[in-house]
Design an enzyme around this catalytic site. Structure first.
Site, mmCIF file in Angstrom:
data_model
loop_
_atom_site.group_PDB
_atom_site.id
_atom_site.type_symbol
_atom_site.label_atom_id
_atom_site.label_comp_id
_atom_site.label_asym_id
_atom_site.label_seq_id
_atom_site.Cartn_x
_atom_site.Cartn_y
_atom_site.Cartn_z
ATOM 1 N N SER A 1 0.754 -1.221 0.127
ATOM 2 C CA SER A 1 -0.049 -0.009 -0.040
ATOM 3 C C SER A 1 0.868 1.294 -0.106
ATOM 4 O O SER A 1 1.778 1.405 -0.994
ATOM 5 C CB SER A 1 -0.897 -0.151 1.289
ATOM 6 O OG SER A 1 -1.845 0.905 1.110
ATOM 7 N N HIS B 1 -2.359 -1.492 -4.252
ATOM 8 C CA HIS B 1 -3.803 -1.351 -4.353
ATOM 9 C C HIS B 1 -4.261 0.123 -4.354
ATOM 10 O O HIS B 1 -3.441 0.989 -4.342
ATOM 11 C CB HIS B 1 -4.569 -2.161 -3.362
ATOM 12 C CG HIS B 1 -4.431 -1.871 -1.847
ATOM 13 N ND1 HIS B 1 -4.901 -2.555 -0.863
ATOM 14 C CD2 HIS B 1 -3.780 -0.819 -1.357
ATOM 15 C CE1 HIS B 1 -4.531 -1.693 0.197
ATOM 16 N NE2 HIS B 1 -3.644 -0.635 0.043
#
Length: 197
Positions: free
Chosen positions: A98, A123
């Site tokens: 992330s 993501h």
């Protein structure tokens, strides 16, 4: 309980004890080894600014083992990395997920590394909203804005087209070090400590 090791150095004046992070900082090494929140970001930013003041012409190494975290906290680190004069080398140890992956890619081009067994995960931004419909709408618009901003920066940093980034960040996308290199998130896989010179 989080135990922080102490190292002892012999100097001409006798012994000097450091916590391990202070000792690493002396060698211009910063460790991001947790989720990213405002406190962690403030600490990383302060270390980056301190090292710039110490020697603006010497590289800084940022080791990353992080599940990600707050977008605004991560962007504080990112922006500081971009504005300081020293080049920031990034090294993924364990997992950069992330916002951790975003910061890994934000390192100086040509100086972004991962260890052979490290993993990288990208993501789209996560967020939750509750309250009245207008508050939920505001939160949703903000998440969409942040997704566009982060995808644009990742596209610049990796060389991937924006459409590819948008597709690949739609869901959790785990990568080996080799795949992260092919994708452009890192430049090299580090096999020996001499690789980072």
């Amino acid at each position: 309980m989080n135990l922080i090791p102490t190292v002892i150095e012999q100097t001409s004046r006798g012994e000097r004890a450091y916590d391990i992070y202070s000792r690493l900082l002396k060698d211009r090494i910063i460790l991001l080894g947790s989720a990213i929140d405002d406190n962690v970001a403030n600490s990383i930013v302060a270390q980056l600014l301190f090292l710039q003041a110490e020697d603006p012409d010497k590289d800084i190494s940022l080791y990353i083992n992080s599940p990600g975290g707050s977008i605004t906290a991560g962007m504080a680190i990112y922006d500081t990395m971009q504005i300081i004069k020293p080049k920031v080398q990034t090294i993924c140890i364990g997992m950069a997920a992330s916002m951790g992956a975003f910061l890994l890619a934000a390192g100086e081009p040509g100086k972004r590394f991962a260890l052979p067994n490290a993993e990288v995960m990208i993501h789209q931004p996560l967020g939750g909203a509750q309250g009245q419909a207008t508050e939920i709408e505001i939160a949703a618009k903000r998440i969409l804005f942040l997704r566009e901003k982060l995808n644009g920066i990742l596209s610049e940093r990796t060389g991937q087209p924006l459409e590819v980034i948008a597709r690949d960040t739609d869901r959790d996308n785990f990568m080996t070090a080799e795949r992260a290199k092919e994708y452009g998130l890192i430049d090299h896989i580090m096999h020996r400590s001499t690789d980072n010179k």
